[in-house]
Motif scaffolding. Structure first.
Motif, PDB file in Angstrom:
ATOM      1  N   ARG A   1      20.163  15.930 -17.587  1.00 26.34           N
ATOM      2  CA  ARG A   1      19.534  16.300 -18.852  1.00 26.34           C
ATOM      3  C   ARG A   1      18.656  15.153 -19.339  1.00 26.34           C
ATOM      4  O   ARG A   1      18.965  13.983 -19.132  1.00 26.34           O
ATOM      5  N   LEU A   2      17.562  15.525 -20.001  1.00 26.99           N
ATOM      6  CA  LEU A   2      16.611  14.546 -20.514  1.00 26.99           C
ATOM      7  C   LEU A   2      17.170  13.852 -21.754  1.00 26.99           C
ATOM      8  O   LEU A   2      17.713  14.498 -22.653  1.00 26.99           O
ATOM      9  N   VAL A   3      17.030  12.523 -21.784  1.00 30.29           N
ATOM     10  CA  VAL A   3      17.439  11.733 -22.948  1.00 30.29           C
ATOM     11  C   VAL A   3      16.232  11.275 -23.753  1.00 30.29           C
ATOM     12  O   VAL A   3      16.227  11.336 -24.985  1.00 30.29           O
ATOM     13  N   GLY A   4      15.184  10.827 -23.065  1.00 34.00           N
ATOM     14  CA  GLY A   4      13.997  10.359 -23.794  1.00 34.00           C
ATOM     15  C   GLY A   4      12.875   9.979 -22.865  1.00 34.00           C
ATOM     16  O   GLY A   4      13.055   9.858 -21.644  1.00 34.00           O
ATOM     17  N   ILE A   5      11.669   9.786 -23.426  1.00 34.76           N
ATOM     18  CA  ILE A   5      10.468   9.438 -22.667  1.00 34.76           C
ATOM     19  C   ILE A   5       9.699   8.362 -23.419  1.00 34.76           C
ATOM     20  O   ILE A   5       9.491   8.465 -24.631  1.00 34.76           O
ATOM     21  N   ASP A   6       9.298   7.325 -22.713  1.00 35.19           N
ATOM     22  CA  ASP A   6       8.353   6.341 -23.228  1.00 35.19           C
ATOM     23  C   ASP A   6       7.082   6.499 -22.404  1.00 35.19           C
ATOM     24  O   ASP A   6       7.032   6.095 -21.242  1.00 35.19           O
ATOM     25  N   SER A   7       6.074   7.145 -22.982  1.00 37.63           N
ATOM     26  CA  SER A   7       4.885   7.557 -22.238  1.00 37.63           C
ATOM     27  C   SER A   7       4.258   6.399 -21.470  1.00 37.63           C
ATOM     28  O   SER A   7       3.990   5.322 -22.017  1.00 37.63           O
ATOM     29  N   GLY A   8       4.039   6.654 -20.177  1.00 43.29           N
ATOM     30  CA  GLY A   8       3.418   5.669 -19.318  1.00 43.29           C
ATOM     31  C   GLY A   8       4.352   4.606 -18.791  1.00 43.29           C
ATOM     32  O   GLY A   8       3.967   3.806 -17.937  1.00 43.29           O
ATOM     33  N   LYS A   9       5.594   4.588 -19.290  1.00 44.68           N
ATOM     34  CA  LYS A   9       6.523   3.529 -18.887  1.00 44.68           C
ATOM     35  C   LYS A   9       7.721   4.079 -18.116  1.00 44.68           C
ATOM     36  O   LYS A   9       7.920   3.741 -16.953  1.00 44.68           O
ATOM     37  N   PHE A  10       8.520   4.917 -18.760  1.00 42.06           N
ATOM     38  CA  PHE A  10       9.725   5.405 -18.086  1.00 42.06           C
ATOM     39  C   PHE A  10      10.246   6.675 -18.732  1.00 42.06           C
ATOM     40  O   PHE A  10       9.846   7.050 -19.846  1.00 42.06           O
ATOM     41  N   ILE A  11      11.151   7.329 -18.012  1.00 42.98           N
ATOM     42  CA  ILE A  11      11.876   8.515 -18.480  1.00 42.98           C
ATOM     43  C   ILE A  11      13.364   8.181 -18.411  1.00 42.98           C
ATOM     44  O   ILE A  11      13.823   7.558 -17.443  1.00 42.98           O
ATOM     45  N   ILE A  12      14.115   8.595 -19.416  1.00 42.99           N
ATOM     46  CA  ILE A  12      15.553   8.324 -19.454  1.00 42.99           C
ATOM     47  C   ILE A  12      16.294   9.644 -19.300  1.00 42.99           C
ATOM     48  O   ILE A  12      15.994  10.619 -20.000  1.00 42.99           O
ATOM     49  N   ILE A  13      17.262   9.674 -18.380  1.00 44.08           N
ATOM     50  CA  ILE A  13      18.058  10.877 -18.168  1.00 44.08           C
ATOM     51  C   ILE A  13      19.538  10.509 -18.101  1.00 44.08           C
ATOM     52  O   ILE A  13      19.893   9.348 -17.875  1.00 44.08           O
ATOM     53  N   HIS A  14      20.387  11.518 -18.305  1.00 42.49           N
ATOM     54  CA  HIS A  14      21.819  11.327 -18.121  1.00 42.49           C
ATOM     55  C   HIS A  14      22.132  11.201 -16.634  1.00 42.49           C
ATOM     56  O   HIS A  14      21.398  11.725 -15.784  1.00 42.49           O
ATOM     57  N   PRO A  15      23.235  10.544 -16.269  1.00 47.12           N
ATOM     58  CA  PRO A  15      23.667  10.541 -14.869  1.00 47.12           C
ATOM     59  C   PRO A  15      23.845  11.976 -14.388  1.00 47.12           C
ATOM     60  O   PRO A  15      24.280  12.843 -15.145  1.00 47.12           O
TER      61      PRO A  15
ATOM     62  N   ALA B   1       7.356  13.614  -8.646  1.00 51.35           N
ATOM     63  CA  ALA B   1       8.016  12.582  -7.844  1.00 51.35           C
ATOM     64  C   ALA B   1       8.109  11.308  -8.669  1.00 51.35           C
ATOM     65  O   ALA B   1       7.187  10.941  -9.395  1.00 51.35           O
ATOM     66  N   THR B   2       9.238  10.650  -8.542  1.00 52.25           N
ATOM     67  CA  THR B   2       9.463   9.412  -9.285  1.00 52.25           C
ATOM     68  C   THR B   2      10.394   8.529  -8.467  1.00 52.25           C
ATOM     69  O   THR B   2      10.672   8.814  -7.299  1.00 52.25           O
ATOM     70  N   SER B   3      10.866   7.459  -9.053  1.00 49.92           N
ATOM     71  CA  SER B   3      11.850   6.590  -8.407  1.00 49.92           C
ATOM     72  C   SER B   3      12.720   5.971  -9.484  1.00 49.92           C
ATOM     73  O   SER B   3      12.336   5.895 -10.656  1.00 49.92           O
ATOM     74  N   LEU B   4      13.889   5.540  -9.080  1.00 51.77           N
ATOM     75  CA  LEU B   4      14.829   4.957 -10.028  1.00 51.77           C
ATOM     76  C   LEU B   4      14.430   3.523 -10.358  1.00 51.77           C
ATOM     77  O   LEU B   4      14.187   2.706  -9.462  1.00 51.77           O
ATOM     78  N   ILE B   5      14.341   3.231 -11.652  1.00 54.60           N
ATOM     79  CA  ILE B   5      14.103   1.854 -12.091  1.00 54.60           C
ATOM     80  C   ILE B   5      15.421   1.106 -12.197  1.00 54.60           C
ATOM     81  O   ILE B   5      15.603   0.045 -11.627  1.00 54.60           O
ATOM     82  N   GLU B   6      16.362   1.706 -12.938  1.00 54.29           N
ATOM     83  CA  GLU B   6      17.643   1.040 -13.157  1.00 54.29           C
ATOM     84  C   GLU B   6      18.643   2.010 -13.764  1.00 54.29           C
ATOM     85  O   GLU B   6      18.260   3.008 -14.375  1.00 54.29           O
TER      86      GLU B   6
ATOM     87  N   SER C   1      25.656   3.259 -23.105  1.00 51.24           N
ATOM     88  CA  SER C   1      26.029   4.510 -22.461  1.00 51.24           C
ATOM     89  C   SER C   1      25.455   4.501 -21.058  1.00 51.24           C
ATOM     90  O   SER C   1      24.465   3.805 -20.778  1.00 51.24           O
ATOM     91  N   LEU C   2      26.075   5.262 -20.157  1.00 52.42           N
ATOM     92  CA  LEU C   2      25.592   5.346 -18.787  1.00 52.42           C
ATOM     93  C   LEU C   2      24.318   6.184 -18.756  1.00 52.42           C
ATOM     94  O   LEU C   2      24.340   7.391 -19.032  1.00 52.42           O
ATOM     95  N   LEU C   3      23.183   5.554 -18.433  1.00 56.99           N
ATOM     96  CA  LEU C   3      21.884   6.214 -18.443  1.00 56.99           C
ATOM     97  C   LEU C   3      21.060   5.764 -17.245  1.00 56.99           C
ATOM     98  O   LEU C   3      21.239   4.654 -16.725  1.00 56.99           O
ATOM     99  N   MET C   4      20.140   6.652 -16.806  1.00 63.12           N
ATOM    100  CA  MET C   4      19.232   6.343 -15.709  1.00 63.12           C
ATOM    101  C   MET C   4      17.804   6.256 -16.227  1.00 63.12           C
ATOM    102  O   MET C   4      17.351   7.115 -16.974  1.00 63.12           O
ATOM    103  N   PHE C   5      17.087   5.201 -15.808  1.00 60.64           N
ATOM    104  CA  PHE C   5      15.688   5.018 -16.153  1.00 60.64           C
ATOM    105  C   PHE C   5      14.847   5.311 -14.916  1.00 60.64           C
ATOM    106  O   PHE C   5      15.049   4.699 -13.858  1.00 60.64           O
ATOM    107  N   LEU C   6      13.919   6.268 -15.062  1.00 57.99           N
ATOM    108  CA  LEU C   6      13.047   6.667 -13.963  1.00 57.99           C
ATOM    109  C   LEU C   6      11.615   6.235 -14.247  1.00 57.99           C
ATOM    110  O   LEU C   6      11.177   6.205 -15.405  1.00 57.99           O
TER     111      LEU C   6
END
Length: 216
Positions: free
Chosen positions: A29-43, A74-79, A85-90
């Motif tokens: 599920r989508l958590v948030g977006i910082d345009s041009g930088k990254f997308i945050i999603i739940h694990p 297409a994207t890749s995992l940043i961190e 909270s456990l979150l993924m940055f794409l």
């Protein structure tokens, strides 16, 4: 890139995630977006099964449904962070791909399936199906004990659609395959499919898409 399609997404939007090196899609599920930088999603779902492939730089495909279209990028995992909270940055995507699901008779699925090779019975799942063929993941022994596949080799699949009382049997030929550890991923092209069964597959795919749209 059509940023509006991405930036207008609601927080909590359901996403389908395909991780490089993992043979099955998972949900997030989508958590948030910082345009041009990254997308945050739940694990993603089945996190314990896929976390070994969630390392910085690994490639990821994200799909979601918007107004009758599947949008993919297409994207890749940043961190991955664990606090607060456990979150993924794409990585923010460079482009989006739009696909009208009403014109594409294909759907991801999880249908239990059985097949035979060299007099042995093997169990698995169909994880992608269309009017022309499907992809199966079959559990079987690792090489050298595994059956020797060949391109254009005949195969029979036995399975049941959700809500269907009878077992279905489909004949096909193997178009591609890969074997890793104790599972084989097999691409099958259907042969001798009847009009009645073509209708059954179409209705099943539509059912999956309707369900997916209800959960967006």
């Amino acid at each position: 890139m059509d940023k509006d399609s991405l930036l207008s997404l609601d927080i909590g939007k359901e996403l389908q995630i395909t991780i490089d090196g993992i043979s099955f899609p998972v949900q997030s599920r989508l958590v948030g977006i910082d345009s041009g930088k990254f997308i945050i999603i739940h694990p993603p779902s089945r996190f314990k099964d896929v976390k070994h492939k969630l390392y910085p730089g690994n490639k990821i495909i994200v799909r979601y449904l918007v107004r009758g279209e599947v949008v993919a990028f297409a994207t890749s995992l940043i961190e991955i962070i664990s606090q607060p909270s456990l979150l993924m940055f794409l990585k923010f995507p460079e482009k989006l791909i739009h696909q009208n699901i009403r014109s594409v008779k294909r759907a991801a699925c999880l249908i239990p399936v059985m097949t035979r090779f060299e007099e042995h019975v093997y169990q698995g799942v169909i994880n992608d199906i269309s009017l022309k063929g499907c992809q199966c993941i079959i559990m079987m022994p690792p090489p050298p004990d595994a059956p020797a596949f060949e391109k254009n080799q005949p195969i029979e699949l036995h399975f049941k659609f959700i809500g269907d009382r009878g077992e279905q049997t489909l004949s096909g030929i193997i178009k591609n395959f890969r074997h890793k550890k104790n599972r084989a991923t097999i691409g099958v092209s259907f042969v001798h499919i009847t009009d009645e069964f073509e209708t059954t597959i179409s209705e099943y795919i539509d059912l999956l898409k309707d369900f997916f749209s209800l959960t967006k």
